[in-house]
Design an enzyme around this catalytic site. Structure first.
Site: not given
Ligand code: KDG
Ligand code: MG
Length: 402
Positions: A37, A122, A147, A262, A312, A316, A339, A402
């Site tokens: 990404n 999410h 989440r 991730e 993850h 993306d 996820e 970050w």
């Molecule tokens: O490309 C970055 C995202 O995939 C990320 O920020 C999303 O933290 C994320 C997650 O756990 O899905």
């Molecule tokens: Mg994350």
């Protein structure tokens, strides 16, 4: 059988994806996700300029040997660009091996260890009332794990909270946009969110929270401790993880389970975290951690130390990555959660796939190989659009760690 052709397909059906397609001289094809990404074209160039010329003429059955050749042969090991490129080749070769064997890839990995892959959604919204409605929507869809992310009072935008709900997309501008951050406001707000969520949904629903690497170890320890009454399944990415020993401090202070990984690319990124049992879930995934071959190695190490998987699976990560992840999730003994952020209809059309969601589980395709493909002519209708991930500044303008 030999590799006769390989090509990189860059497409943007709502967001950017990079896909490698390998073709054998018998006409068997395999696909691998290579999407990084915000840095997509770096991986596309790595593959086109440096990897594909070395693949032509190789035996596609030699997955391990090809992995070692690409990893060791580059001299420059590790890193997200290199490991995403290796992942794409590895994933495509597993796809080909499955098709040649006439078996879904999970059968080649030892067969199923469970009936389905438990996934989490999410749920995100600016306000607590709205996030309660989002969680209810996921529960109605059958999700067993959610989440939960909300906005923080006093801050304009918050990473992880977006207007699109099922298709959350953080890469929002060609040049990184800037948001503001206040750790104090965040730490004060989050426990009250989870108090209301637990009161509304009871103890049965698995709840997770993503910190997005925004705290220091002692701040993360405080957050974990304050969330203990709400029995989270995990607190994700509490701190930037370059300093693995930082997790020792968090661990000493809280029983809230920790998930991380991730942005990890190799087993070396989590070796201390796993061996010292500083985390509970490892969230590395196929596309960014060297493909099925290397991710299985990470999961096997984790399994020795009571660490479960929690890959993850944001938007993306293309349906090619999701397909591959599901085969591995189904097979490994120490699976935890996966996820599952849904893709748009445009993305699903570009990547026809056979995995399906039912009753809180994802089920991989039963077709030989990974059970996913890319429609190249449709992909060509969506040209690449630069999009970068945002950055955070503190309220006084300091660039956040970050
Ligand atoms: O490309 C970055 C995202 O995939 C990320 O920020 C999303 O933290 C994320 C997650 O756990 O899905
Ligand atoms: Mg994350």
């Amino acid at each position: 059988m030999r590799i006769a052709d390989a090509r990189v397909i860059v497409t943007c059906p709502g967001r950017n994806f990079v896909t490698l397609k390998i073709v054998t001289d018998d006409g068997v094809t395999g696909v691998g996700d290579a999407t990084l990404n915000g840095r997509e074209l770096a991986v596309a160039a790595y593959l086109t300029e440096h990897v594909i010329p070395a693949l032509i003429g190789r035996d596609p059955a030699r997955i391990e040997d090809t992995w070692q050749y690409l990893y060791k042969g580059a001299y420059w090991r590790r890193g997200p660009v290199t490991m995403s490129a290796i992942a794409a080749v590895d994933t495509a070769l597993w796809d080909i091996k499955g098709k040649v064997a006439g078996l879904p890839v999970y059968q080649l990995l030892g067969g199923r260890s469970r009936e389905g892959v438990t996934v989490y959604g999410h749920a995100n919204a600016e306000t607590v009332d709205d996030v309660l409605a989002e969680i209810a929507r996921y529960a109605d869809l059958g999700y067993r794990a959610v989440r939960v992310q909300t906005g923080v009072p006093g801050l304009g935008t918050t990473y992880g909270v977006s207007k699109d709900k099922l298709f959350y997309e953080p890469a929002d501008a060609a040049i990184a946009s800037e948001a503001t951050w206040s750790t104090e406001a965040y730490l004060n707000h989050v426990p009250s969110v989870f108090a209301q969520v637990r009161a509304e949904f009871g103890p049965g629903l698995k709840l997770l929270h993503d910190v997005h690497h925004r705290l220091t170890p002692i701040e993360a320890a405080r957050l974990g401790k304050s969330l203990e009454p709400y029995a989270l399944t995990w607190m994700e990415d509490p701190v930037p993880a370059e300093l693995q020993e930082g997790f020792r401090l968090i661990r000493r202070h809280t029983t809230t389970p920790i998930a991380v990984g991730e942005v990890f690319n190799t087993v070396w990124d989590c070796e201390t975290l796993v061996r010292e049992q500083l985390i509970d879930y490892i969230r590395a995934t196929v596309v960014h951690a060297g493909g099925i071959t290397h991710l299985r190695r990470i999961f096997d190490l984790a399994g020795l130390y009571h660490v479960r998987t929690g890959s993850h699976g944001a938007t993306d990560l293309s349906p090619v990555c999701m397909s591959a992840a599901l085969h591995l999730d189904l097979a490994v003994p120490n699976f935890g959660l996966q996820e599952y952020m849904r893709h748009t209809a445009e993305t699903d059309a570009v990547f026809p796939h056979g995995y399906r969601f039912e009753g809180g589980y994802l089920h991989p395709s039963e077709e030989p190989g990974l059970g996913v493909d890319i429609d190249e002519s449709l992909a060509a209708e969506y040209p690449y659009r630069p999009a970068a991930l945002p950055v955070n500044r503190l309220l006084d303008g300091t660039m956040h760690s970050w």
